[in-house]
Every structure is written in C-alpha cells, then in structure tokens.
Design an enzyme around this catalytic site. Structure first.
Site, PDB file in Angstrom:
ATOM      1  N   ASP A  30      -2.865   6.515   5.638  1.00 25.29           N
ATOM      2  CA  ASP A  30      -2.839   5.975   4.285  1.00 25.29           C
ATOM      3  C   ASP A  30      -1.903   6.832   3.427  1.00 25.29           C
ATOM      4  O   ASP A  30      -1.895   8.058   3.527  1.00 25.29           O
ATOM      5  CB  ASP A  30      -4.257   5.981   3.703  1.00 25.29           C
ATOM      6  CG  ASP A  30      -4.390   5.093   2.477  1.00 25.29           C
ATOM      7  OD1 ASP A  30      -5.137   4.109   2.529  1.00 25.29           O
ATOM      8  OD2 ASP A  30      -3.742   5.395   1.445  1.00 25.29           O
ATOM      9  N   ASN A  87     -12.730  -2.868   2.261  1.00 17.71           N
ATOM     10  CA  ASN A  87     -12.827  -3.344   0.885  1.00 17.71           C
ATOM     11  C   ASN A  87     -12.426  -4.811   0.882  1.00 17.71           C
ATOM     12  O   ASN A  87     -11.351  -5.163   1.362  1.00 17.71           O
ATOM     13  CB  ASN A  87     -11.899  -2.527  -0.028  1.00 17.71           C
ATOM     14  CG  ASN A  87     -12.310  -1.068  -0.094  1.00 17.71           C
ATOM     15  OD1 ASN A  87     -13.493  -0.743  -0.041  1.00 17.71           O
ATOM     16  ND2 ASN A  87     -11.338  -0.174  -0.196  1.00 17.71           N
ATOM     17  N   GLN A  94     -10.289  -4.315  -2.968  1.00 19.87           N
ATOM     18  CA  GLN A  94      -9.179  -4.587  -2.050  1.00 19.87           C
ATOM     19  C   GLN A  94      -7.882  -4.708  -2.837  1.00 19.87           C
ATOM     20  O   GLN A  94      -7.788  -5.514  -3.776  1.00 19.87           O
ATOM     21  CB  GLN A  94      -9.444  -5.885  -1.272  1.00 19.87           C
ATOM     22  CG  GLN A  94      -8.363  -6.182  -0.245  1.00 19.87           C
ATOM     23  CD  GLN A  94      -8.681  -7.404   0.620  1.00 19.87           C
ATOM     24  OE1 GLN A  94      -9.687  -8.088   0.389  1.00 19.87           O
ATOM     25  NE2 GLN A  94      -7.830  -7.661   1.591  1.00 19.87           N
ATOM     26  N   SER A  95      -6.887  -3.915  -2.457  1.00 21.89           N
ATOM     27  CA  SER A  95      -5.606  -3.956  -3.163  1.00 21.89           C
ATOM     28  C   SER A  95      -4.473  -4.489  -2.298  1.00 21.89           C
ATOM     29  O   SER A  95      -3.412  -4.829  -2.818  1.00 21.89           O
ATOM     30  CB  SER A  95      -5.248  -2.568  -3.707  1.00 21.89           C
ATOM     31  OG  SER A  95      -5.095  -1.654  -2.653  1.00 21.89           O
ATOM     32  N   HIS A 100      -7.798  -4.709   6.543  1.00 19.23           N
ATOM     33  CA  HIS A 100      -7.604  -3.353   7.067  1.00 19.23           C
ATOM     34  C   HIS A 100      -8.922  -2.606   7.009  1.00 19.23           C
ATOM     35  O   HIS A 100      -9.754  -2.854   6.136  1.00 19.23           O
ATOM     36  CB  HIS A 100      -6.526  -2.599   6.283  1.00 19.23           C
ATOM     37  CG  HIS A 100      -6.699  -2.642   4.790  1.00 19.23           C
ATOM     38  ND1 HIS A 100      -6.343  -3.738   4.039  1.00 19.23           N
ATOM     39  CD2 HIS A 100      -7.206  -1.742   3.923  1.00 19.23           C
ATOM     40  CE1 HIS A 100      -6.615  -3.502   2.756  1.00 19.23           C
ATOM     41  NE2 HIS A 100      -7.150  -2.312   2.663  1.00 19.23           N
TER      42      HIS A 100
END
Ligand code: 5GP
Ligand code: ZN
Length: 114
Positions: A30, A87, A94-95, A100
């Site tokens: 990340d 998320n 969640q972005s 994922h």
C-alpha cells in the site's frame, strides 16, 4: 473500469511494489502503509466491491483467501498474526473501486477500528 488504478497496476501499466503475483492475483505494498506490513491483495479481474461478487467469482475469492496465509508466511507475519480487511462502499471507507483485501501486520493492531 478502463481507468481503474488497480487494473492498471495488475496490467503493469503503472508501477507498484509487487510482493506476489500469479495469473489470477497480484499483491503489492500500500502506498500509505498503516502498519509495518500493509499489502493489498487483489484479483486481476475487475470486481468493483464485495457487493459485486458473482457466483462465477467464488472460486477466485476462495483462491485469494487460500493465498493470503501463504503470503503472510512469505512476509514473515503468519506466526505473529495479521488482519485482513475489506472496506466496502462509502461507510466502509472504500476509496478504490476494485475489490481489494488489506493484509496488515508487523505490530499489534487495535480493535475496534474507528
Ligand atoms: P480502500 O480505502 O479503498 O480500502 O483502500 C485503498 C488503498 O489503496 C489505500 O490504503 C491507499 O493507500 C491505496 N492506494 C491508492 N492508490 C494507490 C496506488 O496507486 N498504489 C498503491 N500501491 N496503493 C494505492
Ligand atoms: Zn479494476
């Protein structure tokens, strides 16, 4: 889907620090690590979120969960423990709209999340 950043990473169109890759799955560090180990595990197939998994995807999702402990072992966090986070959607935080799984470890993680 075409401008999906994680699709681009899985196709090698934009760089990432890849820690594992096979024909179905890719895992990479990340950009904004929240723990000493913070890897994102994704299917190469574009699935937008947990809400968008279809019957045909179940084998792929199982495969990812079979890989995760093996990856944790490779990253040296299997024995000490780790957390897998998905998320989903707006309230889930969640972005990136390509499913994922965050694999976090290398320190004691707090609970509950914020
Ligand atoms: P989410 O908030 O959707 O659960 O997680 C998305 C994660 O993707 C975030 O932790 C964010 O730091 C990471 N991320 C976003 N863009 C990139 C990128 O281009 N490269 C990498 N390696 N990570 C990214
Ligand atoms: Zn995608």
């Amino acid at each position: 889907m075409n401008d999906c950043i994680f699709c681009k990473i899985s196709k090698g169109e934009i760089p990432a620090d890849i820690v594992y890759e096979d024909e179905k799955v890719i895992a990479f560090n990340d950009l904004q690590a929240q723990a000493p180990t913070h890897v994102l595990v994704i299917p190469k197939k574009h699935i937008a979120s947990l809400n968008d998994i279809e019957e045909d995807d179940l084998e792929l999702i199982s495969y990812i969960f079979d890989r995760i402990p093996k990856l944790a072992s490779k990253l040296g966090i299997k024995k000490s423990g780790y957390r897998v986070v998905n998320n989903c959607g707006s309230d889930g935080g969640q972005s990136v709209n390509h499913i994922h799984f965050h694999l976090l470890g290398g320190r004691s993680l707090q609970w509950p999340p914020g």
